[in-house]
Design a protein around this motif. Structure first.
Motif, PDB file in Angstrom:
ATOM      1  N   ASP A   5       0.804  -1.216   0.000  1.00  0.00           N
ATOM      2  CA  ASP A   5       0.000   0.000   0.000  1.00  0.00           C
ATOM      3  C   ASP A   5       0.843   1.274   0.000  1.00  0.00           C
ATOM      4  O   ASP A   5       0.307   2.386  -0.083  1.00  0.00           O
ATOM      5  CB  ASP A   5      -0.976   0.012   1.182  1.00  0.00           C
ATOM      6  N   ASP A   6       2.162   1.110   0.087  1.00  0.00           N
ATOM      7  CA  ASP A   6       3.046   2.270   0.077  1.00  0.00           C
ATOM      8  C   ASP A   6       3.948   2.278  -1.155  1.00  0.00           C
ATOM      9  O   ASP A   6       4.800   3.153  -1.295  1.00  0.00           O
ATOM     10  CB  ASP A   6       3.900   2.263   1.355  1.00  0.00           C
TER      11      ASP A   6
ATOM     12  N   ARG B  76       3.878   5.458  -3.550  1.00  0.00           N
ATOM     13  CA  ARG B  76       4.546   6.619  -2.956  1.00  0.00           C
ATOM     14  C   ARG B  76       6.052   6.444  -2.954  1.00  0.00           C
ATOM     15  O   ARG B  76       6.804   7.375  -3.259  1.00  0.00           O
ATOM     16  CB  ARG B  76       4.047   6.833  -1.523  1.00  0.00           C
ATOM     17  N   TRP B  77       6.518   5.217  -2.620  1.00  0.00           N
ATOM     18  CA  TRP B  77       7.967   4.974  -2.596  1.00  0.00           C
ATOM     19  C   TRP B  77       8.575   5.139  -3.986  1.00  0.00           C
ATOM     20  O   TRP B  77       9.653   5.737  -4.137  1.00  0.00           O
ATOM     21  CB  TRP B  77       8.238   3.573  -2.045  1.00  0.00           C
TER      22      TRP B  77
END
Length: 461
Positions: free
Chosen positions: A22-23, A26-27
């Motif tokens: 879920d990240d 963004r990463w």
């Protein structure tokens, strides 16, 4: 360097970015242009166990990203980061992530556990990727835990041709010598003279003599006694197991393996306690000396036991050892055993069922188990089932008919032999991973030893 230790601190290491699903988007946005283009081109999305190698300006691998999946993946798999180790090239790596606390510790320990291989009888190479211990974890403590787990795995994985009662004794003696513990062993006919009639009865049919292993370490602090079932092979005795049920019986000393693994951790860290380890080590074999269905056995406790199934032998040898443990009234007695198929039917191979009469102790253990990702599940000492283990012509029945509540009745049977010690905890473990999982290859495994290790300071405080 052992695959169960971290790389030396201060060494140059390539970054391994641990990325939750879920990240991931963004990463990826934080990367510079070429790196972002590369990661996007290979379709990296942070799925559990997913790895992408990231080249540097010279084309060589400069970094990597590993997926941790989503919350459901992490709950189902445990040690998700362990799955990354075997997919990385040789060299030193360092975690780059927002993980902290228990999550970071789990990732680091999982990495160590993924380095375990059983190579005694065939060549097997551990992963070549190494990890510099992450900042914020106690590296030495995690290495001690990994070593204790590895000991338990090695002992269980060793076939019975090389792990009989004498070899189990040798393993205990080696551990005692390493940490300066005292050890005494009562063997063969001397068991009768020393009043361990049920250990003798179960083991007398085998040419490999039964024995009681008694190890002591530490001279100050609370008293903890660990009792582990050491049935090095279980044919079932005269109630012979079918072949399909006998194939894994090298693991029937998994309780002994687990208490030795836990003892190794406690001794290596210099725990402030008086530790005693008791292992009744036997082979349940078939010969003219076998104990029989219908026999009534005496026990160290003075209770008589009717034998209604010779394949319910683990509780017999444990009973004599528990009676001995109870004579000293330590602060806590813990028994561990691969005791019943009923426990496997109830909770499967991953969960370690445990029994205690003390709600506070159960709560402490359950909290510790969650913290270290070592799952346990409390089952009840259900007093209403006590009549099921009372056959009428003896004090106790080793195998009540009917098939109901098999794990509970076995636990109730054992509790009859702990009458003076106020606190007793019993674990009915499986000791085996049927299908390889991250950090847990197929084969012997530790169960509840990390949970106990975490909980013991409060249990004995």
């Amino acid at each position: 360097m052992s695959a169960l230790t971290f790389a030396e601190a201060g060494r140059s290491a390539r970054p391994l970015h641990l990325v939750r699903k879920d990240d991931a988007a963004r990463w990826i946005e934080t990367l510079d242009g070429p790196a972002r283009a590369w990661v996007e081109s290979v379709g990296f999305r942070g799925a559990a166990g997913e790895v992408v190698l990231m080249p540097g300006p010279d084309g060589a691998v400069a970094a990597a990203a590993g997926g941790l999946g989503d919350e459901k993946d992490r709950a189902r798999k445990r040690f998700v980061a362990a799955d990354l180790r075997g997919k990385l090239p040789e060299g030193d790596w360092s975690f780059e992530s927002s993980l902290d606390g228990a999550d970071l510790e789990e990732a680091a320990l999982g990495w160590l556990l993924a380095g375990y291989v059983f190579d005694r009888f065939a060549t097997a190479s551990p992963p070549k990727a190494r990890l510099v211990a992450p900042k914020g974890v106690d590296a030495a403590r995690l290495e001690r835990i990994a070593a204790g787990e590895a000991l338990a795995r090695d002992l269980i994985n060793t076939p019975s041709s090389h792990m009989g009662p004498s070899e189990l004794e040798a393993a205990a003696r080696a551990l005692a010598e390493e940490f300066g513990a005292k050890i005494e062993v009562i063997e063969g006919e001397a068991l009768l003279e020393a009043n361990f009639p049920m250990i003798h009865a179960v083991g007398r049919a085998s040419p490999r003599a039964p024995r009681l292993i008694d190890m002591r370490w530490g001279d100050a602090g609370p008293a903890l006694t660990l009792v582990g079932k050491g049935v090095c092979f279980d044919t079932g005795g005269l109630n012979l197991k079918p072949g399909t049920s006998m194939g894994l019986m090298k693991k029937d000393m998994g309780g002994a393996a687990n208490v030795l693994g836990l003892a190794r951790i406690l001794m290596a860290e210099g725990a402030a306690l008086r530790l005693r380890v008791l292992i009744p080590a036997v082979e349940n074999a078939v010969s003219g000396e076998s104990f029989r269905p219908g026999d009534i056995l005496d026990s160290r406790k003075g209770l008589t036991v009717e034998i209604n199934n010779t394949d319910a032998e683990g509780r017999l040898v444990l009973a004599d050892a528990l009676a001995l443990a109870d004579e000293e009234t330590p602060d806590l007695i813990v028994s561990m055993a691969t005791l019943t198929g009923a426990a496997r039917v109830a909770v499967g191979p991953d969960l370690a069922p445990f029994y205690t009469d003390h709600d506070a102790d159960a709560g402490l253990l359950e909290r510790a188990a969650r913290e270290v990702r070592d799952p346990v599940w409390r089952l009840p000492f259900w007093d209403a089932y006590e009549p099921m283990i009372e056959p009428g012509i003896a004090d106790l029945d080793n195998a009540p008919s009917g098939g109901f509540a098999g794990s509970i009745t076995a636990a109730l049977f054992l509790r009859r032999f702990v009458t003076a010690t106020p606190r007793y905890m019993h674990f009915d473990i499986f000791g085996w991973t049927p299908v390889s999982k991250p950090g847990r290859p197929k084969g012997g495994t530790g169960q509840a030893i990390r949970a106990l290790h975490r909980a013991l300071p409060e249990l004995l405080g």
